[in-house]
Design an enzyme around this catalytic site. Structure first.
Site, short mmCIF file in Angstrom:
data_model
loop_
_atom_site.label_atom_id
_atom_site.label_comp_id
_atom_site.label_asym_id
_atom_site.label_seq_id
_atom_site.Cartn_x
_atom_site.Cartn_y
_atom_site.Cartn_z
CD GLN A 27 -2.74 1.19 2.56
OE1 GLN A 27 -2.51 0.43 3.48
NE2 GLN A 27 -3.64 2.16 2.66
CG ASP A 49 4.40 -9.12 13.87
OD1 ASP A 49 4.87 -10.16 14.38
OD2 ASP A 49 3.45 -9.12 13.08
CE1 TYR A 54 1.31 -10.61 7.32
CE2 TYR A 54 2.77 -9.14 8.47
CZ TYR A 54 1.72 -10.02 8.48
OH TYR A 54 1.07 -10.30 9.67
CB SER A 206 -6.43 -5.64 13.57
OG SER A 206 -5.84 -5.96 12.33
N PRO A 207 -5.36 -3.74 16.62
CG PRO A 207 -3.70 -2.48 17.67
CD PRO A 207 -3.90 -3.53 16.61
CE LYS A 216 -8.59 5.71 8.35
NZ LYS A 216 -7.19 5.93 7.95
#
Ligand SMILES: NC(=O)c1ccc[n+]([C@@H]2O[C@H](COP(=O)([O-])OP(=O)(O)OC[C@H]3O[C@@H](n4cnc5c(N)ncnc54)[C@H](OP(=O)(O)O)[C@@H]3O)[C@@H](O)[C@H]2O)c1
Length: 332
Positions: A27, A49, A54, A206-207, A216
């Site tokens: 991204q 991490d 990925y 993904s906290p 948002k």
């Protein structure tokens, strides 16, 4: 920054860590990736991490370049193995062959002689657990891996692994890496109690629910330009949370954050850190300002009244079913 022990081990990790899924090598451009890593280091984050899978292995390369020149002893570098890194039948899973080949690739891409934590990225139903755990133990003895952990394993799978490790004298698991946030609490009833008893920590992903808990994303409106929801890969992962019910309730958290003088992202990261079994919250970021915002959650205490208000606002949208922790029945 504050630091916590990783499970019952002697290793300390920063209670906020930085992860590069979706972002590095995909991204965001390399310059932005490096700026985020720089911001993380400047803010006191020492734990990073990543995973072999990925961005098709590119994320490890980017992180390796971004951390080049940083004193190795001042970092804890975590990576993972399981998801496919190539087209072949042995380019996936937790077999002795793939784990051994994958760690060598990860070390090369990360430009390091060892990783601090090596994690089984899911449970592999096609490899005997003894084979994986023996291979992990061998990597520890070879000094390529200092500690071993898992990701998204059920309490039963973790218990099986601990039993084998104890019987065979293998190095014990010190951590599990599950999804965990105000919205996704599936580890609380089974995985956390077992982990507390057995000396494992959670390093949670993904906290802020991939950005959803920043507030948002507005109900009934298109996602903001450049956000994960608009990314060709990221959009697939975040979409299940972009419902009007979820987004409306998340907006209702804003007064709670405001009263505490916290941003929404800080409230979300602080929330996961209230669980003492969580050693670290792994944050992702596309911009250095996000790192600088979210990291201020370190050390924040939320009292019982605030936690109750959050539960009242979110109500039925909180997922708690432990059966939601699943690994593929066969290798992907
Ligand atoms: N073990 C596993 O299976 C697994 C799975 C997933 C993730 N992980 C790990 O967990 C890490 C974190 O996951 P995640 O990236 O989903 O975590 P996250 O912290 O919940 O979400 C990060 C994303 O939210 C947005 N964001 C962050 N801070 C913001 C702020 N202050 N204001 C507005 N938007 C903000 C950014 O995306 P945009 O700017 O694009 O909107 C950012 O990339 C990963 O990098 C990886 O290391 C592990």
């Amino acid at each position: 920054m504050e630091f916590r022990h990783l499970g019952r081990s002697g290793l300390m990790v920063s209670e906020i860590s930085y992860g590069n899924w979706i972002t590095h090598g995909s991204q965001v451009e390399e310059d932005a990736a490096k700026e985020c890593v720089r911001a993380a280091l400047d803010e006191g984050i020492t734990t990073f991490d990543t995973a072999d899978v990925y961005a098709g292995t590119k994320a490890e390369e980017v992180l390796g370049r971004a951390l080049k020149g940083v004193r190795r002893e001042s970092l804890e570098i975590f990576t993972k193995v399981y998801w496919p890194t190539g087209a072949g039948p042995n380019d996936r899973g937790l077999s002795r062959k793939h784990v051994t080949e994958s760690i060598h690739g990860s070390l090369r891409r990360l430009q390091t002689d060892y990783v601090d934590l090596y994690q089984a990225h899911r449970f592999d139903n096609e490899t005997p657990l003894e084979e994986t755990l023996k291979t992990f133990d061998d990597l520890v003895r070879q000094g390529k891996v200092l500690y071993v952990g898992v990701s998204e394993w059920t309490a039963d799978q973790i218990a099986q692994a601990l039993k084998i490790a104890d019987e065979m004298g293998f190095d014990r698991l010190v951590s599990n890496q599950p999804q965990y946030s105000m919205l996704w609490r599936v580890i609380e009833s089974e995985v956390v109690p077992l982990s507390e008893k057995e000396g494992l920590s959670q390093i949670v992903w993904s906290p802020i629910a991939q950005g959803v808990l920043t507030g948002k994303y507005l109900p009934g409106q298109p996602p903001p330009a450049g956000s994960r929801a608009t990314d060709s890969t990221g959009g697939n992962f975040i979409s299940r949370m972009l419902t009007d019910d979820v987004l409306t309730r998340v907006q209702d958290l804003k007064p709670i954050a405001g009263d505490l003088g916290l941003s929404m992202a800080q409230l979300a990261v602080a929330w996961v850190l209230q669980n003492p079994n969580v050693a670290s919250a792994i944050i992702g970021a596309t911009k250095p300002e996000q790192v600088r915002d979210n990291v201020k959650a370190a050390g924040v205490k939320l009292d019982a009244e605030v936690l109750k208000k959050i539960d009242d606002v979110l109500g039925p949208i909180v997922e708690r079913d432990p059966a939601k922790t699943v690994s593929p029945a066969t290798r992907p």
